[in-house]
Design a protein around this motif. Structure first.
Motif, PDB file in Angstrom:
ATOM      1  N   ILE A 155       0.861  -1.181   0.000  1.00  0.00           N
ATOM      2  CA  ILE A 155       0.000   0.000   0.000  1.00  0.00           C
ATOM      3  C   ILE A 155       0.899   1.233   0.000  1.00  0.00           C
ATOM      4  N   MET A 156       0.562   2.209  -0.825  1.00  0.00           N
ATOM      5  CA  MET A 156       1.417   3.379  -0.993  1.00  0.00           C
ATOM      6  C   MET A 156       0.706   4.665  -0.575  1.00  0.00           C
ATOM      7  N   TRP A 157       1.498   5.647  -0.230  1.00  0.00           N
ATOM      8  CA  TRP A 157       1.023   7.009   0.012  1.00  0.00           C
ATOM      9  C   TRP A 157       1.779   7.927  -0.941  1.00  0.00           C
ATOM     10  N   LEU A 158       1.041   8.792  -1.596  1.00  0.00           N
ATOM     11  CA  LEU A 158       1.647   9.816  -2.454  1.00  0.00           C
ATOM     12  C   LEU A 158       1.623  11.137  -1.712  1.00  0.00           C
ATOM     13  N   LEU A 159       2.740  11.814  -1.691  1.00  0.00           N
ATOM     14  CA  LEU A 159       2.817  13.159  -1.125  1.00  0.00           C
ATOM     15  C   LEU A 159       3.213  14.104  -2.243  1.00  0.00           C
ATOM     16  N   VAL A 160       2.465  15.170  -2.392  1.00  0.00           N
ATOM     17  CA  VAL A 160       2.775  16.199  -3.386  1.00  0.00           C
ATOM     18  C   VAL A 160       3.089  17.483  -2.625  1.00  0.00           C
ATOM     19  N   PHE A 161       4.306  17.968  -2.826  1.00  0.00           N
ATOM     20  CA  PHE A 161       4.774  19.206  -2.199  1.00  0.00           C
ATOM     21  C   PHE A 161       4.841  20.271  -3.282  1.00  0.00           C
ATOM     22  N   PHE A 162       4.402  21.476  -2.987  1.00  0.00           N
ATOM     23  CA  PHE A 162       4.523  22.508  -4.009  1.00  0.00           C
ATOM     24  C   PHE A 162       4.732  23.885  -3.403  1.00  0.00           C
ATOM     25  N   ASP A 163       5.443  24.684  -4.151  1.00  0.00           N
ATOM     26  CA  ASP A 163       5.703  26.080  -3.813  1.00  0.00           C
ATOM     27  C   ASP A 163       5.457  26.854  -5.094  1.00  0.00           C
ATOM     28  N   LEU A 164       4.288  27.448  -5.197  1.00  0.00           N
ATOM     29  CA  LEU A 164       3.882  28.138  -6.417  1.00  0.00           C
ATOM     30  C   LEU A 164       3.799  29.637  -6.180  1.00  0.00           C
ATOM     31  N   PRO A 165       4.147  30.418  -7.185  1.00  0.00           N
ATOM     32  CA  PRO A 165       4.058  31.874  -7.025  1.00  0.00           C
ATOM     33  C   PRO A 165       2.596  32.322  -6.933  1.00  0.00           C
ATOM     34  N   THR A 166       2.366  33.384  -6.164  1.00  0.00           N
ATOM     35  CA  THR A 166       1.021  33.953  -6.038  1.00  0.00           C
ATOM     36  C   THR A 166       1.079  35.478  -6.151  1.00  0.00           C
ATOM     37  N   ASP A 167       2.026  35.960  -6.949  1.00  0.00           N
ATOM     38  CA  ASP A 167       2.228  37.406  -7.068  1.00  0.00           C
ATOM     39  C   ASP A 167       1.140  38.088  -7.893  1.00  0.00           C
ATOM     40  N   THR A 168       0.733  37.470  -8.970  1.00  0.00           N
ATOM     41  CA  THR A 168      -0.254  38.082  -9.865  1.00  0.00           C
ATOM     42  C   THR A 168      -1.565  37.311  -9.800  1.00  0.00           C
ATOM     43  N   LYS A 169      -2.580  37.909 -10.384  1.00  0.00           N
ATOM     44  CA  LYS A 169      -3.886  37.266 -10.448  1.00  0.00           C
ATOM     45  C   LYS A 169      -3.807  35.948 -11.230  1.00  0.00           C
ATOM     46  N   LYS A 170      -3.011  35.948 -12.282  1.00  0.00           N
ATOM     47  CA  LYS A 170      -2.814  34.747 -13.100  1.00  0.00           C
ATOM     48  C   LYS A 170      -2.116  33.648 -12.286  1.00  0.00           C
ATOM     49  N   ASP A 171      -1.120  34.032 -11.483  1.00  0.00           N
ATOM     50  CA  ASP A 171      -0.426  33.075 -10.621  1.00  0.00           C
ATOM     51  C   ASP A 171      -1.380  32.464  -9.594  1.00  0.00           C
ATOM     52  N   LYS A 172      -2.213  33.298  -8.996  1.00  0.00           N
ATOM     53  CA  LYS A 172      -3.167  32.822  -7.992  1.00  0.00           C
ATOM     54  C   LYS A 172      -4.160  31.842  -8.601  1.00  0.00           C
ATOM     55  N   LYS A 173      -4.583  32.113  -9.835  1.00  0.00           N
ATOM     56  CA  LYS A 173      -5.506  31.212 -10.516  1.00  0.00           C
ATOM     57  C   LYS A 173      -4.832  29.871 -10.796  1.00  0.00           C
ATOM     58  N   ALA A 174      -3.571  29.901 -11.236  1.00  0.00           N
ATOM     59  CA  ALA A 174      -2.836  28.661 -11.504  1.00  0.00           C
ATOM     60  C   ALA A 174      -2.673  27.850 -10.216  1.00  0.00           C
ATOM     61  N   TYR A 175      -2.405  28.536  -9.115  1.00  0.00           N
ATOM     62  CA  TYR A 175      -2.285  27.882  -7.806  1.00  0.00           C
ATOM     63  C   TYR A 175      -3.604  27.210  -7.426  1.00  0.00           C
ATOM     64  N   ASN A 229      -0.805  17.907 -15.028  1.00  0.00           N
ATOM     65  CA  ASN A 229      -1.444  19.155 -14.617  1.00  0.00           C
ATOM     66  C   ASN A 229      -0.499  20.104 -13.898  1.00  0.00           C
ATOM     67  N   LEU A 230       0.803  19.942 -14.120  1.00  0.00           N
ATOM     68  CA  LEU A 230       1.772  20.819 -13.462  1.00  0.00           C
ATOM     69  C   LEU A 230       1.588  22.269 -13.908  1.00  0.00           C
ATOM     70  N   PRO A 231       1.637  23.197 -12.962  1.00  0.00           N
ATOM     71  CA  PRO A 231       1.578  24.602 -13.344  1.00  0.00           C
ATOM     72  C   PRO A 231       2.849  25.020 -14.076  1.00  0.00           C
ATOM     73  N   ARG A 232       2.758  26.080 -14.839  1.00  0.00           N
ATOM     74  CA  ARG A 232       3.887  26.533 -15.652  1.00  0.00           C
ATOM     75  C   ARG A 232       5.060  27.019 -14.802  1.00  0.00           C
ATOM     76  N   TYR A 233       4.752  27.670 -13.687  1.00  0.00           N
ATOM     77  CA  TYR A 233       5.798  28.216 -12.818  1.00  0.00           C
ATOM     78  C   TYR A 233       5.703  27.596 -11.432  1.00  0.00           C
ATOM     79  N   GLY A 234       6.797  27.641 -10.700  1.00  0.00           N
ATOM     80  CA  GLY A 234       6.822  27.128  -9.340  1.00  0.00           C
ATOM     81  C   GLY A 234       7.501  25.777  -9.262  1.00  0.00           C
ATOM     82  N   LYS A 235       7.548  25.261  -8.061  1.00  0.00           N
ATOM     83  CA  LYS A 235       8.204  23.976  -7.808  1.00  0.00           C
ATOM     84  C   LYS A 235       7.182  22.983  -7.275  1.00  0.00           C
TER      85      LYS A 235
END
Length: 113
Positions: A12-32, A72-78
């Motif tokens: 049995i497995m567990w998947l963990l997804v860690f992310f650090d996405l930019p939220t500077d602009t309205k477009k960034d917030k939408k992608a987040y 579904n990875l966002p264009r920017y961020g980690k």
């Protein structure tokens, strides 16, 4: 082979997804927000801010969900994806400040085999 053999804490497995996405602009917030929605729609639960987890019945099942995240990875961020066994997940130690805390394990999704 009994049905219980498939429920091994090493299969049995567990998947963990860690992310650090930019939220500077309205477009960034939408992608987040869109990325979070994709994770939630795929059965992930928020573990901590920017860390989401999902229970998977097997490594093969985990690979399906890993591919969905990658698609579904966002264009920017980690974004990081970590796949661990149920046994490894059970060994996580929690602390609230300097005091040990009890773990709140996300709900386990009912899976029919």
């Amino acid at each position: 082979m009994s049905g219980l053999d498939n429920l091994s804490e090493y299969k049995i497995m567990w998947l963990l997804v860690f992310f650090d996405l930019p939220t500077d602009t309205k477009k960034d917030k939408k992608a987040y927000a869109d990325f979070r929605k994709v994770l939630i729609k795929d059965g992930f639960t928020m573990y901590q801010f920017s860390i989401y987890v999902r229970h998977c019945a097997s490594k093969d099942n985990a690979e399906v969900h890993i591919q969905r995240v990658k698609n579904n990875l966002p264009r920017y961020g980690k974004v990081g994806i970590l796949c661990i066994t149920d046994k490894q997940f059970a060994n996580i130690q929690f602390f609230n400040g300097a005091k040990p805390a009890t773990a709140t394990v996300p709900y386990q999704q009912l899976e029919l085999f």
